[in-house]
Design an enzyme around this catalytic site. Structure first.
Site, mmCIF file in Angstrom:
data_model
loop_
_atom_site.group_PDB
_atom_site.id
_atom_site.type_symbol
_atom_site.label_atom_id
_atom_site.label_comp_id
_atom_site.label_asym_id
_atom_site.label_seq_id
_atom_site.Cartn_x
_atom_site.Cartn_y
_atom_site.Cartn_z
ATOM 1 N N ASP A 1 0.829 -1.202 0.000
ATOM 2 C CA ASP A 1 0.000 0.000 0.000
ATOM 3 C C ASP A 1 0.868 1.258 0.000
ATOM 4 O O ASP A 1 1.900 1.313 0.680
ATOM 5 C CB ASP A 1 -0.890 -0.017 1.250
ATOM 6 C CG ASP A 1 -1.794 1.191 1.342
ATOM 7 O OD1 ASP A 1 -2.767 1.255 0.566
ATOM 8 O OD2 ASP A 1 -1.523 2.086 2.169
ATOM 9 N N GLU B 1 1.529 -0.476 -5.008
ATOM 10 C CA GLU B 1 0.619 0.625 -5.329
ATOM 11 C C GLU B 1 1.489 1.863 -5.529
ATOM 12 O O GLU B 1 1.916 2.504 -4.565
ATOM 13 C CB GLU B 1 -0.387 0.857 -4.202
ATOM 14 C CG GLU B 1 -1.391 1.960 -4.541
ATOM 15 C CD GLU B 1 -2.229 2.390 -3.362
ATOM 16 O OE1 GLU B 1 -3.367 2.837 -3.591
ATOM 17 O OE2 GLU B 1 -1.755 2.315 -2.211
#
Length: 525
Positions: free
Chosen positions: A206, A256
Site C-alpha cells: 500500500d 501501489e
C-alpha cells in the site's frame, strides 16, 4: 505451527487473474453483519468456478478500523471481526488446494495509533524515534512543523498534549513510520517472513512510494526540488532488501505506485525490486478509444525496458465502480470528487463494463478483478449518517467517500440481506438482490457468466505481445497469438475482421453480423 512448503515462483503472476477480496464486504460466515474469513472459505468454490489464479486480500489484521483496516495494530494477528490466525492459515491452504494463491496487503507507511510502538512513543519511550515527532512552529509551537497536507484533507500533523506534533499523511489515527530507522526496516522484513512461512504467495504494498521522508521535513512547493515524501531515491534500498526476502520463498510483490513520470515508475520494477505495480492510467481512463489506446501503449512501453508484466484493473476498493463510471454519455467524470456532469445511465454503463471486461482480459499481463465487478454492481448511494470512510468526515462532507463501492455482496436473491449473512455493516440498496450471484449463475447472458467464460478462454491469447490491427475511428482491434479482440467504442456498428470462429462477445451482434457500439468480441484468427 510447522513451516509449510514455501510458495514457488513459476512466473504465474505474469499473466494471472487476481481477485480482490475486501473481506468486510465479501461474505459473512457468522451472521454478525461483517464479512469474515469463514465467509471467504465457504465461497472458495465460487471463486474456483470463476477461474481466478489468486486472491488479494485487503488488510485482515488486528485494527481499530478507523480506515477500513489500513490502520494496523498487529500484523501477526487477524482482527477478531474477521476470525483468527488459524482460520487465515486454513484459508490459505484450502485456496491453494483449489489452485488459488493468496496475496496479502502490507501497509508500510504507517501503523495504527493503537500499535504498541506508538503507544510506547506517546508514553515518552525510545519508540518516538520510530515515528516523526517534531516541535511546532510559531511563538508557542501552535503551528504544524511544516505545510504538508493529509491525503484525507487537512494538515498532516496532529499536536499532542505535551506540545509536540506527529506526522500522518493519512488519518490522525495512522501515524507515519520513520523508515530511516533500522528497527522499522527489520520489523517489516520479519512481517514478510511471518506471512510467507504461512504459505502466502505474494504481498501487495500500500502507498508504496510514500515511505521515505526528507529528514529535514521541509515545506513543499510543487515543482521546486525533489518531493519530500513521494518517490525518494532511498526508498529503492528498502525494496531491494524486501526482494531478497521474497526470493527466499518464491513470493512476489505488487506495488501501489502512483507516479506520472513513467521512467521513475519503471525503476520500481527493476529485476531486484518489485515484480509488478498497479496500472492506474488504464483504470482512470475514460471510455474513449484513442485515450485507451494511448494508455495501453504507454503502459506496455514503460514496462518493456525492465521486462516486467503490465497489470490491468478497472476498479478497486478506492474507486467508483465501473458500471457507474462508464454510465455517462460524456467523459467528464471527476475521480477526485466522484462527481458527474450528467446522470448515470446504468444500462449504458453495464454495456460498456461488459466490453471493458473483455478488453482488459485480452491484454498482455496480469488482470485484477475487484469483488462484485463480475456481478456488474453499480456504485451505491450511502446515506450520510451511515458513511464510515474517514475521507468523508475529513473533507467536511464534500467528498462522499469510498463506501459506495464497498457495499456487501449479494449472494442469494431469495435470502435476507441477499444472502450476505447478518444485517450488513453498510446498507445494501433496494433491488440489490437482482445482482445476486445465484441468479446470475443461471442466466447465460449475465455479467457473471461473461466473466467466467472470458477467464476460461483467456489462454487463447497466449503469452505473446500485442499487435494493433487497422480499425475505424472509435474502434480498438488487436491480435495476440491466434486470437483477436475488437472493441467498438463508437456509436455505429462495424464489420468484423476476417476470422475463423467467434469465441465470445460482450453483447449480441446486429442482424447483419456487425459489432454494435459499446460492445467487444473475441475471435479466432
Amino acid at each position: 505451527m510447522g513451516q509449510p512448503t514455501p510458495a514457488t515462483d513459476d512466473g504465474w503472476w505474469r499473466s494471472a487473474v487476481i481477485y480482490q477480496v475486501y473481506v468486510r464486504s465479501f461474505a459473512d460466515g457468522d451472521g454478525d453483519g461483517t464479512g469474515d474469513l469463514a465467509g471467504v472459505r465457504a465461497r472458495l468454490p465460487y471463486l474456483a468456478e470463476l477461474g481466478v489464479d489468486a486472491l488479494w486480500f485487503n488488510p485482515w489484521y488486528r485494527s481499530p478500523m478507523k480506515d477500513g483496516g489500513y490502520d494496523v495494530a498487529d500484523y501477526r494477528a487477524v482482527d477478531p471481526a474477521f476470525g483468527t490466525l488459524a482460520e487465515a492459515e486454513k484459508l490459505i491452504a484450502e485456496a491453494r488446494e483449489l489452485g488459488i494463491r493468496t496475496i496479502v496487503d502490507i501497509v508500510p507507511n504507517h501503523v495504527s495509533d493503537q500499535h504498541p510502538w506508538f503507544r510506547a512513543a506517546l508514553a515518552g519511550g525510545p519508540e518516538r524515534e520510530l515515528f516523526h515527532f517534531r516541535p511546532g512552529r510559531g511563538e508557542h509551537g501552535e503551528l504544524p512543523p511544516n505545510d504538508w497536507q493529509s491525503e484525507f484533507g487537512g494538515p498532516a500533523w496532529t499536536r499532542l498534549p505535551d506540545g509536540d506534533w506527529y506526522l500522518h499523511l493519512f488519518a490522525p489515527e495512522q501515524p507515519d513510520l520513520n523508515w530511516a530507522h533500522p528497527a522499522v526496516r527489520q520489523e517489516h522484513e520479519d512481517i514478510l517472513r511471518f506471512w510467507f512461512e504461512r504459505g502466502v504467495a505474494g504481498v501487495r504494498i500500500d502507498s508504496a512510494a510514500l515511505l521515505a521522508k526528507d529528514p529535514a521535513l521541509p515545506d513543499f512547493t510543487e515543482g521546486r526540488g525533489p518531493h519530500p515524501y513521494v518517490d525518494r531515491d532511498e526508498l529503492h534500498d528498502v525494496y531491494r532488501a524486501w526482494r531478497a526476502v521474497a526470493d527466499e520463498y518464491g513470493a512476489v510483490f505488487v506495488g501501489e505506485v502512483w507516479l506520472p513520470d513513467t521512467e521513475r515508475f519503471a525503476r520500481y520494477l527493476r529485476p531486484d525490486e518489485l515484480h509488478t505495480a498497479f496500472n492506474f492510467s488504464f483504470m482512470t481512463c475514460p471510455w474513449d478509444a484513442a485515450r485507451l489506446r494511448t494508455s495501453i501503449d504507454g503502459t506496455l512501453a514503460e514496462h518493456a525496458p525492465v521486462g516486467a508484466p503490465a497489470t490491468w484493473v478497472l476498479c478497486n476498493h478506492d474507486v467508483t465502480r465501473t458500471v457507474t463510471r462508464y454510465g455517462r454519455a460524456d467523459t467528464g467524470f471527476d475521480f477526485a470528487t466522484k462527481a458527474f456532469g450528467t446522470p448515470t445511465d446504468l444500462e449504458l454503463g453495464t454495456r460498456r463494463a461488459r466490453a471493458a471486461a473483455l478488453l482488459s482480459l485480452a491484454l498482455p499481463g496480469a488482470v485484477y478483478v475487484y469483488q462484485g465487478e463480475e456481478l456488474g454492481l453499480p456504485e451505491a448511494d450511502i446515506p450520510p449518517d451511515r458513511i464510515e470512510d474517514p475521507m468523508h468526515a475529513r473533507s467536511g462532507g464534500t467528498d462522499p467517500g469510498r463506501d459506495g463501492c464497498r457495499v456487501p455482496l449479494p449472494w442469494a436473491a431469495g435470502e435476507p440481506h441477499a444472502g450476505f449473512g447478518g444485517e450488513p455493516w453498510l446498507p445494501q440498496p433496494d433491488g440489490w438482490a437482482a445482482y445476486a450471484a445465484d441468479r446470475q449463475a443461471e442466466d447465460p447472458a449475465s455479467m457473471l457468466r461473461l466473466y467466467r467464460e472470458a477467464i476460461r478462454l483467456r489462454p487463447e491469447f497466449g503469452d505473446g505481445p500485442l499487435t494493433w490491427l487497422p480499425a475505424p475511428d472509435g474502434v480498438l482491434a488487436f491480435a495476440r497469438a491466434d486470437a483477436l479482440c475488437v472493441v467498438n467504442l463508437a456509436d455505429a456498428p462495424v464489420d468484423l475482421p476476417a476470422h475463423s470462429a467467434r469465441l465470445l462477445a460482450s453483447g449480441p451482434l446486429d442482424t447483419a453480423g456487425r459489432l454494435p457500439g459499446d460492445t467487444a468480441v473475441w475471435l479466432r484468427a
